[in-house]
Design a protein around this motif. Structure first.
Motif, PDB file in Angstrom:
ATOM      1  N   ASP A   1       0.857  -1.184   0.000  1.00 14.23           N
ATOM      2  CA  ASP A   1       0.000   0.000   0.000  1.00 14.23           C
ATOM      3  C   ASP A   1       0.891   1.232   0.000  1.00 14.23           C
ATOM      4  OD1 ASP A   1      -2.616  -1.257   0.232  1.00 14.23           O
ATOM      5  OD2 ASP A   1      -1.973  -1.844   2.240  1.00 14.23           O
TER       6      ASP A   1
ATOM      7  N   THR B   1       0.820   5.515  -0.205  1.00 14.91           N
ATOM      8  CA  THR B   1       0.066   6.764  -0.135  1.00 14.91           C
ATOM      9  C   THR B   1       1.035   7.901  -0.423  1.00 14.91           C
ATOM     10  OG1 THR B   1      -1.409   5.824   1.519  1.00 14.91           O
ATOM     11  CG2 THR B   1      -1.423   8.218   1.282  1.00 14.91           C
TER      12      THR B   1
ATOM     13  N   GLN C   1      -2.533   5.454  -3.554  1.00 12.17           N
ATOM     14  CA  GLN C   1      -3.329   6.668  -3.419  1.00 12.17           C
ATOM     15  C   GLN C   1      -2.452   7.888  -3.662  1.00 12.17           C
ATOM     16  OE1 GLN C   1      -5.556   6.887   0.250  1.00 12.17           O
ATOM     17  NE2 GLN C   1      -5.674   4.659   0.368  1.00 12.17           N
ATOM     18  N   LYS C   2      -3.068   8.912  -4.256  1.00 13.54           N
ATOM     19  CA  LYS C   2      -2.385  10.192  -4.485  1.00 13.54           C
ATOM     20  C   LYS C   2      -3.227  11.288  -3.846  1.00 13.54           C
ATOM     21  CE  LYS C   2      -1.885  10.962  -8.805  1.00 13.54           C
ATOM     22  NZ  LYS C   2      -1.637  11.175 -10.221  1.00 13.54           N
ATOM     23  N   TRP C   3      -2.586  12.093  -3.007  1.00 15.50           N
ATOM     24  CA  TRP C   3      -3.278  13.169  -2.304  1.00 15.50           C
ATOM     25  C   TRP C   3      -2.463  14.457  -2.378  1.00 15.50           C
ATOM     26  CZ3 TRP C   3      -8.033  12.141  -0.489  1.00 15.50           C
ATOM     27  CH2 TRP C   3      -8.370  10.814  -0.246  1.00 15.50           C
TER      28      TRP C   3
ATOM     29  N   GLU D   1       3.861   7.255   2.296  1.00  9.99           N
ATOM     30  CA  GLU D   1       3.635   6.272   3.348  1.00  9.99           C
ATOM     31  C   GLU D   1       3.636   4.893   2.702  1.00  9.99           C
ATOM     32  OE1 GLU D   1      -0.135   7.517   4.875  1.00  9.99           O
ATOM     33  OE2 GLU D   1       0.628   9.510   5.359  1.00  9.99           O
TER      34      GLU D   1
ATOM     35  N   ARG E   1       0.091   7.205 -11.530  1.00 13.96           N
ATOM     36  CA  ARG E   1       0.265   6.274 -10.408  1.00 13.96           C
ATOM     37  C   ARG E   1       1.236   5.148 -10.726  1.00 13.96           C
ATOM     38  NH1 ARG E   1      -5.382   4.329  -8.111  1.00 13.96           N
ATOM     39  NH2 ARG E   1      -4.315   2.475  -8.811  1.00 13.96           N
TER      40      ARG E   1
ATOM     41  N   ARG F   1      -6.623  16.611   3.572  1.00 11.18           N
ATOM     42  CA  ARG F   1      -6.056  16.167   2.304  1.00 11.18           C
ATOM     43  C   ARG F   1      -7.113  16.186   1.209  1.00 11.18           C
ATOM     44  NH1 ARG F   1      -2.492  10.748   3.746  1.00 11.18           N
ATOM     45  NH2 ARG F   1      -0.853  11.821   4.926  1.00 11.18           N
TER      46      ARG F   1
ATOM     47  N   GLU G   1      -3.118  -0.870  -2.429  1.00 17.25           N
ATOM     48  CA  GLU G   1      -3.690   0.380  -2.914  1.00 17.25           C
ATOM     49  C   GLU G   1      -2.596   1.384  -3.201  1.00 17.25           C
ATOM     50  OE1 GLU G   1      -7.593   2.405  -1.500  1.00 17.25           O
ATOM     51  OE2 GLU G   1      -6.719   1.330   0.189  1.00 17.25           O
TER      52      GLU G   1
END
Length: 176
Positions: free
Chosen positions: A97, A99, A155-157, A168, A126, A117, A153
Motif C-alpha cells: 500500500d 500513499t 493513493q495520491k493526495w 507512506e 500512479r 487532504r 492500494e
C-alpha cells in the motif's frame, strides 16, 4: 521535458538524511510501515536516442533519465533508517500500500479551501510513482523482485494544510 530545480533533489536528500521520522518496524500484525518525507517523484520512462554517424548509418542507444534518483535515494535511506529490511528479501505474494502526499499548490491554499487532504488528479501517473518505489525496494533488499506485490492500494493526495509532502509505505505478506 520539464526543467528540474537543483533545490528539488537537494531538499529530498536533506530530508532523507536529517528528517527520517515517523518510521516503525514491522508491527505485531506483520506489516512493515515507514514514511519518506519529500515531494514524490515518478520513475521516468527510458528514451531511445538515434544519432546519424554518416554513410547512411544510424547508431541508437537507450537512455534512462535520472530525475527520480534523489527521490529513490530518500526512499532507500528511510527504509534503512527504519530498520525494517529483513535478512533475506521478502518473496511470495505481497501486499503493498502506497500513499503519495504531494505539496499543496498555491491555488488550494486559500482560506476558503478545506484543511484536510484532497485527491490529487493528474501527473505524475500512479504506475510511474509505483515503479520508482518498487525499483527502490528491490535495490535495498526489502523485496526479492518488483513483480511480487500482487495486491494493495496506490493513493495520491494533495497534503493537508501545514502537512509536508511524503510517501507512506505499508508492506506485508498477502493473505486471501
Amino acid at each position: 521535458m520539464s526543467k528540474r530545480r537543483a533545490s528539488d533533489s537537494i531538499g529530498v536528500l536533506d530530508l532523507a538524511r536529517d528528517e527520517v521520522r515517523d518510521v516503525s518496524r514491522a508491527t505485531s500484525d506483520g506489516v512493515i510501515r515507514f514514511r519518506v518525507y519529500g515531494q514524490p517523484r515518478a520513475q521516468p520512462k527510458a528514451r531511445a536516442l538515434a544519432r546519424h554517424v554518416g554513410g547512411g548509418r544510424v547508431v541508437g542507444r537507450m537512455v534512462n533519465p535520472t530525475s527520480a534518483e534523489a527521490w529513490k535515494m530518500a526512499i532507500a535511506a528511510a527504509a534503512r533508517a527504519s530498520g525494517v529490511i529483513p535478512p533475506e528479501p521478502l518473496d511470495g505474494p505481497l501486499r503493498l500500500d502506497l500513499t503519495f502526499v504531494f505539496a499543496r499548490p498555491a491555488r488550494l491554499k486559500r482560506k476558503k479551501d478545506p484543511d484536510h487532504r484532497l485527491p490529487h488528479w493528474g501527473d505524475p501517473d500512479r504506475d510511474n510513482l509505483d515503479r520508482a518505489v518498487l525499483n527502490t525496494l528491490v535495490a535495498v533488499g526489502l523485496i526479492i523482485d518488483d513483480n511480487r506485490p500482487c495486491a494493495g492500494e496506490i493513493q495520491k493526495w494533495f497534503a493537508a494544510k501545514n502537512e509536508p509532502p511524503s510517501l507512506e509505505i505499508a508492506l506485508s505478506r498477502w493473505t486471501p
